[in-house]
Motif scaffolding. Structure first.
Motif, short mmCIF file in Angstrom:
data_model
loop_
_atom_site.label_atom_id
_atom_site.label_comp_id
_atom_site.label_asym_id
_atom_site.label_seq_id
_atom_site.Cartn_x
_atom_site.Cartn_y
_atom_site.Cartn_z
N LEU A 63 0.80 -1.23 0.00
CA LEU A 63 0.00 0.00 0.00
C LEU A 63 0.83 1.28 0.00
CD1 LEU A 63 -2.97 -1.02 2.34
CD2 LEU A 63 -3.01 -0.66 -0.14
N GLN A 64 1.85 1.27 -0.87
CA GLN A 64 2.61 2.51 -1.01
C GLN A 64 2.05 3.35 -2.15
OE1 GLN A 64 6.79 2.06 -1.25
NE2 GLN A 64 6.94 1.16 0.80
N GLY A 65 2.15 4.64 -1.99
CA GLY A 65 1.66 5.53 -3.04
C GLY A 65 2.60 5.55 -4.22
N PRO A 66 2.19 6.22 -5.29
CA PRO A 66 3.04 6.31 -6.48
C PRO A 66 4.39 6.92 -6.13
CG PRO A 66 0.84 7.12 -6.94
CD PRO A 66 0.90 6.87 -5.48
N SER A 67 5.43 6.37 -6.71
CA SER A 67 6.77 6.85 -6.44
C SER A 67 7.66 6.48 -7.61
CB SER A 67 7.31 6.19 -5.16
OG SER A 67 7.46 4.79 -5.40
N GLY A 68 8.92 6.83 -7.49
CA GLY A 68 9.86 6.47 -8.54
C GLY A 68 10.00 4.96 -8.66
N ARG A 69 9.92 4.26 -7.56
CA ARG A 69 10.06 2.80 -7.61
C ARG A 69 8.81 2.12 -8.13
NH1 ARG A 69 11.87 -0.09 -2.29
NH2 ARG A 69 11.75 -1.98 -3.55
N TYR A 70 7.69 2.52 -7.55
CA TYR A 70 6.41 1.96 -8.00
C TYR A 70 5.60 3.11 -8.59
CZ TYR A 70 7.81 -1.81 -4.87
OH TYR A 70 8.51 -2.82 -4.26
N TRP A 71 5.61 3.18 -9.95
CA TRP A 71 5.05 4.36 -10.62
C TRP A 71 3.63 4.65 -10.22
CZ3 TRP A 71 7.10 2.97 -16.16
CH2 TRP A 71 8.50 3.05 -16.13
N LEU A 72 2.84 3.59 -10.07
CA LEU A 72 1.43 3.82 -9.71
C LEU A 72 1.12 3.24 -8.34
CD1 LEU A 72 -0.35 3.14 -13.13
CD2 LEU A 72 0.28 5.33 -12.11
N GLY A 73 2.14 3.05 -7.53
CA GLY A 73 1.93 2.56 -6.18
C GLY A 73 1.83 1.04 -6.12
N THR A 74 1.53 0.54 -4.91
CA THR A 74 1.40 -0.90 -4.71
C THR A 74 0.08 -1.20 -4.03
OG1 THR A 74 2.46 -0.78 -2.55
CG2 THR A 74 3.88 -1.21 -4.46
N ASP A 75 -0.32 -2.49 -4.10
CA ASP A 75 -1.57 -2.88 -3.43
C ASP A 75 -1.28 -3.48 -2.06
OD1 ASP A 75 -0.59 -5.38 -3.88
OD2 ASP A 75 -2.15 -5.99 -5.30
N GLN A 76 -2.29 -4.14 -1.47
CA GLN A 76 -2.13 -4.58 -0.09
C GLN A 76 -1.08 -5.67 0.07
OE1 GLN A 76 -4.56 -5.34 -2.13
NE2 GLN A 76 -5.77 -7.12 -1.53
N PHE A 77 -0.70 -6.34 -1.03
CA PHE A 77 0.35 -7.35 -0.94
C PHE A 77 1.69 -6.81 -1.43
CE2 PHE A 77 -3.57 -9.86 -1.75
CZ PHE A 77 -3.66 -10.45 -0.49
N GLY A 78 1.71 -5.52 -1.70
CA GLY A 78 2.94 -4.92 -2.18
C GLY A 78 3.22 -5.25 -3.64
N ARG A 79 2.16 -5.60 -4.41
CA ARG A 79 2.38 -5.86 -5.83
C ARG A 79 2.32 -4.55 -6.60
NH1 ARG A 79 -1.99 -10.72 -6.08
NH2 ARG A 79 -3.23 -8.98 -5.32
N ASP A 80 3.14 -4.46 -7.64
CA ASP A 80 3.24 -3.21 -8.41
C ASP A 80 1.97 -2.99 -9.22
OD1 ASP A 80 4.39 -0.91 -9.59
OD2 ASP A 80 4.83 -2.12 -11.39
N ILE A 81 1.28 -1.90 -8.95
CA ILE A 81 -0.01 -1.68 -9.59
C ILE A 81 0.14 -1.39 -11.08
CG2 ILE A 81 -1.98 -0.09 -9.69
CD1 ILE A 81 -2.11 -0.17 -6.74
N PHE A 82 1.20 -0.69 -11.46
CA PHE A 82 1.41 -0.41 -12.88
C PHE A 82 1.55 -1.72 -13.66
CE2 PHE A 82 4.36 0.74 -16.44
CZ PHE A 82 3.41 1.44 -17.17
N SER A 83 2.38 -2.61 -13.14
CA SER A 83 2.57 -3.89 -13.82
C SER A 83 1.26 -4.68 -13.86
CB SER A 83 3.64 -4.73 -13.11
OG SER A 83 4.82 -3.99 -13.01
N ARG A 84 0.54 -4.66 -12.75
CA ARG A 84 -0.72 -5.41 -12.69
C ARG A 84 -1.76 -4.82 -13.66
NH1 ARG A 84 -1.54 -9.18 -9.34
NH2 ARG A 84 -3.79 -8.99 -8.96
N THR A 85 -1.75 -3.49 -13.76
CA THR A 85 -2.71 -2.87 -14.67
C THR A 85 -2.42 -3.26 -16.12
OG1 THR A 85 -2.91 -1.01 -13.16
CG2 THR A 85 -3.73 -0.67 -15.39
N LEU A 86 -1.14 -3.23 -16.47
CA LEU A 86 -0.79 -3.64 -17.83
C LEU A 86 -1.21 -5.09 -18.08
CD1 LEU A 86 2.73 -2.08 -18.58
CD2 LEU A 86 0.44 -1.25 -19.18
N ALA A 87 -0.91 -5.95 -17.11
CA ALA A 87 -1.27 -7.36 -17.25
C ALA A 87 -2.80 -7.50 -17.31
CB ALA A 87 -0.71 -8.17 -16.11
N GLY A 88 -3.49 -6.70 -16.52
CA GLY A 88 -4.97 -6.74 -16.53
C GLY A 88 -5.50 -6.32 -17.89
N ILE A 89 -4.88 -5.28 -18.46
CA ILE A 89 -5.30 -4.85 -19.80
C ILE A 89 -5.10 -5.98 -20.79
CG2 ILE A 89 -4.65 -3.33 -21.72
CD1 ILE A 89 -4.13 -1.14 -19.65
#
Ligand code: ATP
Ligand code: MG
Lengths: 298, 322
Positions: free
Chosen positions: A68-94
């Motif tokens: 649950l980190q907010g957007p940052s240089g490391r995680y462009w769009l933040g992370t979810d409750q398991f610390g998964r990268d939301i940007f990567s997950r969004t691309l995969a979801g698309i």
């Protein structure tokens, strides 16, 4: 969340063949067509990155210390409750949404168009049964059928695609049947019969090319609805099983955290909107661009 | 050669349970190389007759024979082979060509399906010949129909019909959708082709002057039947049926290239074909109608050699003289 399933306007665009380049130019000149094309291109690039494995992180890799980190240089769009990268997950979801939608729409497009062409071209012996089946399917709420299939068959992306595909068959029957019905009464189809062309050839060479614009537009619009339906199913927990990322299930997971961690909801939400709006605009743009009555040589 | 016997065609009335009697027993014969003109008002069943003759639709009853073969019972491949012999040119050149096919493909496809010109190279050569035959530049093969003028398109329609080497060509108002300026050209082309290829024509029009220009024989249609038939001169210049007289009277200009399309104006309204009058169907509009006309439908009877008419009054007037 239910998807509105309304067939695209059924106009027979019988006229000049739109030269492909001229049609492209017309598409990109209209605001809807241009924006739609750009948004859909974005989506496609995202999906290709996901499929090619070009995401910053593994979409299912957990980083518990970074939850649950907010957007940052490391995680462009933040992370979810398991610390998964939301940007990567969004691309995969698309990527997943696109795969399900494309397969579903391909299925319904092929089956529905064939059925619609036959129902429009042949007499009552064919028309009756086709329309009966169509009406039954049309009466089914898409989610309900998808739900039934998803719970009775194994639950994977192919089942979802099959369910959505079946539900969307009637849309293609409906948009193609009317135009074929009126094409059948045009002199060039009559001429083809008088001159002795076999029926299969008449359907393939004379009817189909003249409804291709309608089908193209409908494919685009149906894709956008399929994306929504797939998201709805995932949201209800009936989509691709976890941990495979899906836009719908990301939204579902996010609803608990949305008030404190807005980014968990923002990324998949915006992706869905871009997806749906882009395809809809593209569909509208195509409808105008492919209509040969709109300035054929401009 | 071509013989239609007692053709009838009924259509269901839209939104009702009655029927429209579009054709009420039409018989005709066409000899090799002959041109039969068919005139009649709008709704008299001319196009319906054409559709039955080329088997676009099935007759409700009656037969169409070509060289003794009954076309109405044929199906599939046998029908395809026979129907080649009777071709049709459509009225509207703007809707009779597939907008998505190039001219070359339109003609080549027909040749390929009937295996008429050998391989691709042979077909290409034949397409060129066909275009030349109808007075078009063979380089037009790469064009789409919308790049052609109405007259050019109609020529392509003629080439397509001729591609299958027919003996009979049905012309359903072949020039009425064209510019006045190109009508005479197309009529002259049709005239030349008829002579060069020894074609038989069924020429349909509601313009009497056009029919006069091209026909050997003329049949006059009214409400789904033939009311007068015979040699063109006899029928048109010495008309016996009051309907033919009225049609002819409406046409002041004999040169079709000068005339605007002339709608035949016969006094009175066309009766509803779903509910035709008793007796002679023309009696409500006929200046000569008598009691017998209200009750008895007149038969098509010989008036003179090669001239038949379906009119009680005309026949009675002729009989004492004969
Ligand atoms: N498919 C159809 N369904 C119902 N009625 C029809 C159909 N086709 C023709 N009719 C009717 O049959 C009659 C004859 O029509 P047809 O088209 O043969 O006339 P026509 O002599 O060719 O007229 P026009 O000069 O206007 O072309 C008309 O009353 C018409 O309304
Ligand atoms: Mg007609």
């Amino acid at each position: 969340m239910t998807t509105a399933v309304t067939p695209a306007e059924t106009t027979v665009a019988v006229g000049a063949p739109p030269a492909t380049t001229a049609a492209w130019r017309r598409l990109l000149r209209s605001p809807a067509g241009l924006i739609g094309t750009v948004l859909v291109a974005l989506i496609l690039i995202g999906a290709i990155c996901a499929i090619a494995g070009l995401t910053p992180y593994d979409p299912v890799a957990q980083h518990p210390r970074d939850a649950l980190q907010g957007p940052s240089g490391r995680y462009w769009l933040g992370t979810d409750q398991f610390g998964r990268d939301i940007f990567s997950r969004t691309l995969a979801g698309i990527g997943n949404s696109l795969r399900v939608s494309v397969v579903a729409v391909a299925l319904s497009g092929v089956v529905g168009t064939l059925a619609g062409v036959c129902a429009g071209y042949f007499g009552n012996k064919v028309r009756g049964p086709v329309l009966a089946v169509t009406n039954v399917l049309f009466a089914f709420p898409p989610l309900l059928l998808a739900l039934t299939l998803a719970t009775t068959l194994t639950r994977n992306w192919a089942t979802i695609a099959l369910a959505i595909g079946i539900v969307y068959v009637p849309i293609f029957v409906r948009v193609t049947r009317g135009p074929v019905l009126s094409l059948r009464e045009t002199d060039f189809i009559r001429a083809a019969r008088v001159v002795g062309l076999p029926t299969r050839r008449i359907l393939a060479r004379h009817i189909l090319p003249n409804i291709s614009a309608i089908v193209t537009v409908q494919v685009t619009l149906s894709l956008s609805w399929a994306v929504l339906t797939e998201a709805s199913l995932s949201f209800l927990g009936l989509g691709s099983p976890p941990p495979a990322p899906s836009l719908g299930s990301m939204v579902f997971d996010a609803k608990v955290f949305a008030s404190t961690a807005w980014w968990t909801l923002a990324a998949p939400g915006v992706a869905i909107v871009i997806f749906v709006v882009g395809l809809n605009l593209l569909g509208d743009g195509l409808r105008d661009a492919l209509d040969p009555r709109n300035g054929r040589n401009s | 050669m071509l013989r239609a016997t007692n053709l009838t065609k009924q259509y269901p009335v839209r939104g009702g349970d009655g029927v429209v009697q579009a054709l009420a027993g039409v018989s005709l014969e066409l000899a090799e190389g002959e041109t039969l003109g068919i005139v009649g008002e709008s709704g008299s069943g001319k196009s319906t007759l054409a559709k039955l003759l080329v088997r676009l639709e099935d007759p409700t009853s009656g037969t169409v024979e070509l060289d003794g073969v009954d076309l109405t019972t044929l199906r599939g491949g046998a029908l395809r082979e026979q129907r080649r012999r009777i071709q049709m040119l459509f009225q509207d050149p703007y809707s009779s060509l597939n907008p998505r096919q190039r001219i070359g493909a339109i003609l080549g496809e027909v040749l390929a399906v009937h295996r008429l010109a050998g391989d691709a190279r042979g077909r290409q050569r034949r397409v060129g010949e066909l275009l030349d035959l109808v007075g078009l530049d063979p380089r037009l093969t790469q064009r789409y129909p919308h790049e052609l003028s109405g007259g050019q398109r109609q020529r392509v329609g003629i080439a397509r019909a001729l591609a299958v080497e027919p003996k009979v060509l049905l012309l359903d108002e072949p020039v009425s959708a064209l510019d006045v300026s190109v009508r005479a050209e197309i009529m002259n082309l049709l005239d030349d082709l008829r002579r060069d290829l020894r074609l038989a024509y069924v020429f349909i029009s509601h313009d009497v002057s056009m029919v006069r220009h091209i026909s050997d024989r003329v049949a006059v249609m009214y409400l789904g039947r033939i009311v007068e038939q015979g040699d063109w001169k006899s029928v048109l210049d010495d008309s016996a049926h009051p309907y033919t007289v009225a049609l002819g009277a409406a046409v002041p200009v004999p040169d079709p290239s000068l005339a605007e399309p002339i709608q035949a104006t016969v006094v009175g309204e066309v009766p509803d074909p779903a509910n035709p009058p008793s007796g002679c169907p023309f009696h409500p509009r006929c200046p000569l109608a008598e009691d017998v006309c209200l009750s008895t439908d007149p038969k098509l009877l010989p008036l003179r050699p090669n001239h038949n008419v379906a009119c009680h009054v005309a026949i009675r007037a002729a009989v004492p003289a004969a």
